[in-house]
Design an enzyme around this catalytic site. Structure first.
Site, PDB file in Angstrom:
ATOM      1  N   CYS A  85       0.803  -1.221   0.000  1.00 46.78           N
ATOM      2  CA  CYS A  85       0.000   0.000   0.000  1.00 46.78           C
ATOM      3  C   CYS A  85       0.836   1.272   0.000  1.00 46.78           C
ATOM      4  O   CYS A  85       0.300   2.368  -0.214  1.00 46.78           O
ATOM      5  CB  CYS A  85      -0.940  -0.009   1.203  1.00 46.78           C
ATOM      6  SG  CYS A  85      -2.101  -1.387   1.189  1.00 46.78           S
ATOM      7  N   CYS A 216     -13.687   1.672   6.820  1.00 48.63           N
ATOM      8  CA  CYS A 216     -12.703   0.906   6.047  1.00 48.63           C
ATOM      9  C   CYS A 216     -12.520   1.534   4.674  1.00 48.63           C
ATOM     10  O   CYS A 216     -13.495   1.941   4.034  1.00 48.63           O
ATOM     11  CB  CYS A 216     -13.175  -0.535   5.865  1.00 48.63           C
ATOM     12  SG  CYS A 216     -13.539  -1.425   7.387  1.00 48.63           S
ATOM     13  N   SER A 217     -11.288   1.602   4.206  1.00 53.90           N
ATOM     14  CA  SER A 217     -11.045   2.100   2.854  1.00 53.90           C
ATOM     15  C   SER A 217     -11.565   1.089   1.840  1.00 53.90           C
ATOM     16  O   SER A 217     -11.470  -0.119   2.051  1.00 53.90           O
ATOM     17  CB  SER A 217      -9.550   2.348   2.625  1.00 53.90           C
ATOM     18  OG  SER A 217      -8.809   1.155   2.817  1.00 53.90           O
ATOM     19  N   HIS A 347      -8.787   4.091  -2.242  1.00 57.54           N
ATOM     20  CA  HIS A 347      -7.447   3.540  -2.010  1.00 57.54           C
ATOM     21  C   HIS A 347      -7.020   2.598  -3.139  1.00 57.54           C
ATOM     22  O   HIS A 347      -6.896   1.390  -2.932  1.00 57.54           O
ATOM     23  CB  HIS A 347      -7.435   2.817  -0.664  1.00 57.54           C
ATOM     24  CG  HIS A 347      -6.108   2.297  -0.227  1.00 57.54           C
ATOM     25  ND1 HIS A 347      -4.898   2.831  -0.635  1.00 57.54           N
ATOM     26  CD2 HIS A 347      -5.783   1.255   0.613  1.00 57.54           C
ATOM     27  CE1 HIS A 347      -3.899   2.154  -0.088  1.00 57.54           C
ATOM     28  NE2 HIS A 347      -4.411   1.195   0.671  1.00 57.54           N
TER      29      HIS A 347
END
Length: 399
Positions: A85, A216-217, A347
């Site tokens: 990430c 939550c992404s 994301h």
């Protein structure tokens, strides 16, 4: 910092989208959109770019070349970057190193992701899992739950609750804040505002920490790009009106404490972040109270709170206080994730770090529109990938 000064002169990004929501929108299209925007913002052509570092997590080898060929084919070195990430900020780190070391005067960092809907999955099952050690260490502390990512960060949140009395509502209010911020971001995947009741009533993902879907992404498609230049290039081209200086930057990978602390908080990267932040503060000769605006890696609401402490915005165990006192939104000490953060902006793994850099550049130029942080002069970026790498970058306005 030693070496040449490094400046952001151009940024660009696509709107982040739900995977598959734009039929036919492939990663070369995303890269062309973000890269063209960054070049135009910088006032340079692709022929001026001497190297490119291109990040993505899901894709075949040399996808970076295929993406950047949408901007031109000039024979320059193009490296493919994958650091989970933190991939986008790793590409930025490599581009910065290239200029600081005097190897080039104008470098492109670009990241993109074309993701599958749903939770992240393992692509190869015939070899050691990159996160195998981390999952095993955390499973010795908390019973494993699938999917792994919300379990790992959720369990770190549960540990924080047990140690410091942090509440599920404090985590949830982080999501309320970030969704509220994203309403003013035309690039965000989501632009809806939610109440605390909305956030806590959404689908439960990890119950021990009260981690719900709106904390939550999401998986996302999209791309971001940044053009970096040396001081000589900025001076030669007369680009001071758009330049933002990178005054500190550090990448830290896992330390012995990741596992030796026997702490879920350490396993999900808090110690990496702390070490990187301290290096950056020293390089830039700044402290946390000098910072005006922060874009940090809120893959889950829990991680934003943990990162407050790792970046030393507050003492260990006091992250919840920042939320209770509204110190991380407009009118507070810092504005954290004015873009909406990963939770609401989205994301796409390879693009996230470059979207953060874009947002902070706009903030320091004073061109962020309705989400502008008044008087922003110094900005901090935090991007983390488990397995692991944390990249922290400090920016300063030169205008």
């Amino acid at each position: 910092m030693s070496g040449n000064r490094v400046f952001v002169i151009g940024v660009g990004m696509t709107k982040f989208e739900k995977p598959g929501s734009k039929p036919g929108w492939d990663y070369p299209d995303m890269a062309r959109e973000s890269g063209t925007a960054a070049l135009a913002d910088a006032g340079v052509s692709y022929a001026d770019v001497e190297q490119a570092h291109v990040g993505y997590v899901y894709g075949d080898s040399t996808s970076g070349q295929r993406a950047v060929y949408e901007l031109g084919m000039t024979g320059i070195p193009i490296t493919n970057v994958n650091n989970n990430c933190s991939t986008g900020s790793t590409a930025l780190y490599l581009a910065t190193q290239t200029i600081r070391g005097g190897l080039a005067d104008c470098v492109l960092a670009l990241g993109f992701e074309k993701m599958q809907p749903g939770s992240l999955s393992v692509a190869y099952e015939d070899r050691a899992m990159p996160l195998g050690l981390h999952i095993q260490a955390e499973a010795e502390l908390f019973d494993f739950q699938f999917p792994a990512a919300p379990w790992m960060f959720g369990a770190a949140g549960r540990e924080h609750m047990d140690k410091y009395g942090t509440t599920t509502d404090q985590f949830a209010r982080i999501a309320v804040k970030n969704h509220r911020h994203s309403v003013n971001n035309p690039y965000a995947q989501f632009d809806d505002e939610y109440s605390l009741d909305d956030v806590t009533a959404s689908k439960m993902i990890y119950e021990p920490a009260g981690l719900t879907r709106l904390q939550c992404s999401p998986t996302s498609d999209g791309s971001g790009a940044v053009i970096l230049a040396s001081e000589a290039f900025v001076e030669r081209r007369g680009l001071w009106d758009r330049a933002v200086e990178i005054v500190g930057q550090a990448m830290v990978t896992d330390l012995p404490s990741t596992f030796d602390d026997h702490s879920a908080i350490s396993i999900v990267g808090a110690d990496m972040t702390r070490h990187a932040a301290r290096k950056v503060y020293e390089q830039a000769n700044i402290g946390p109270t000098d910072i005006d605006v922060v874009e940090l890696h809120d893959c889950f609401s829990v991680n934003e709170l943990l990162t407050y402490e790792a970046l030393e915005l507050c003492d260990e165990g006091m992250g919840g206080t920042l939320i209770d006192q509204d110190l991380t939104t407009y009118g507070g000490t810092w504005v954290v994730n004015p873009s909406g953060g990963l939770i609401s902006k989205g994301h796409p793994l390879g693009a996230t770090g470059l979207a953060q850099a874009s947002e902070l550049t706009w903030q320091l130029r004073g061109t962020a529109g309705d989400r502008q942080v008044p008087g922003a002069r110094i900005a901090l970026q935090h991007n983390i990938g488990l397995g692991g790498a944390a990249v922290v970058t400090a920016y300063r306005s030169v205008m």
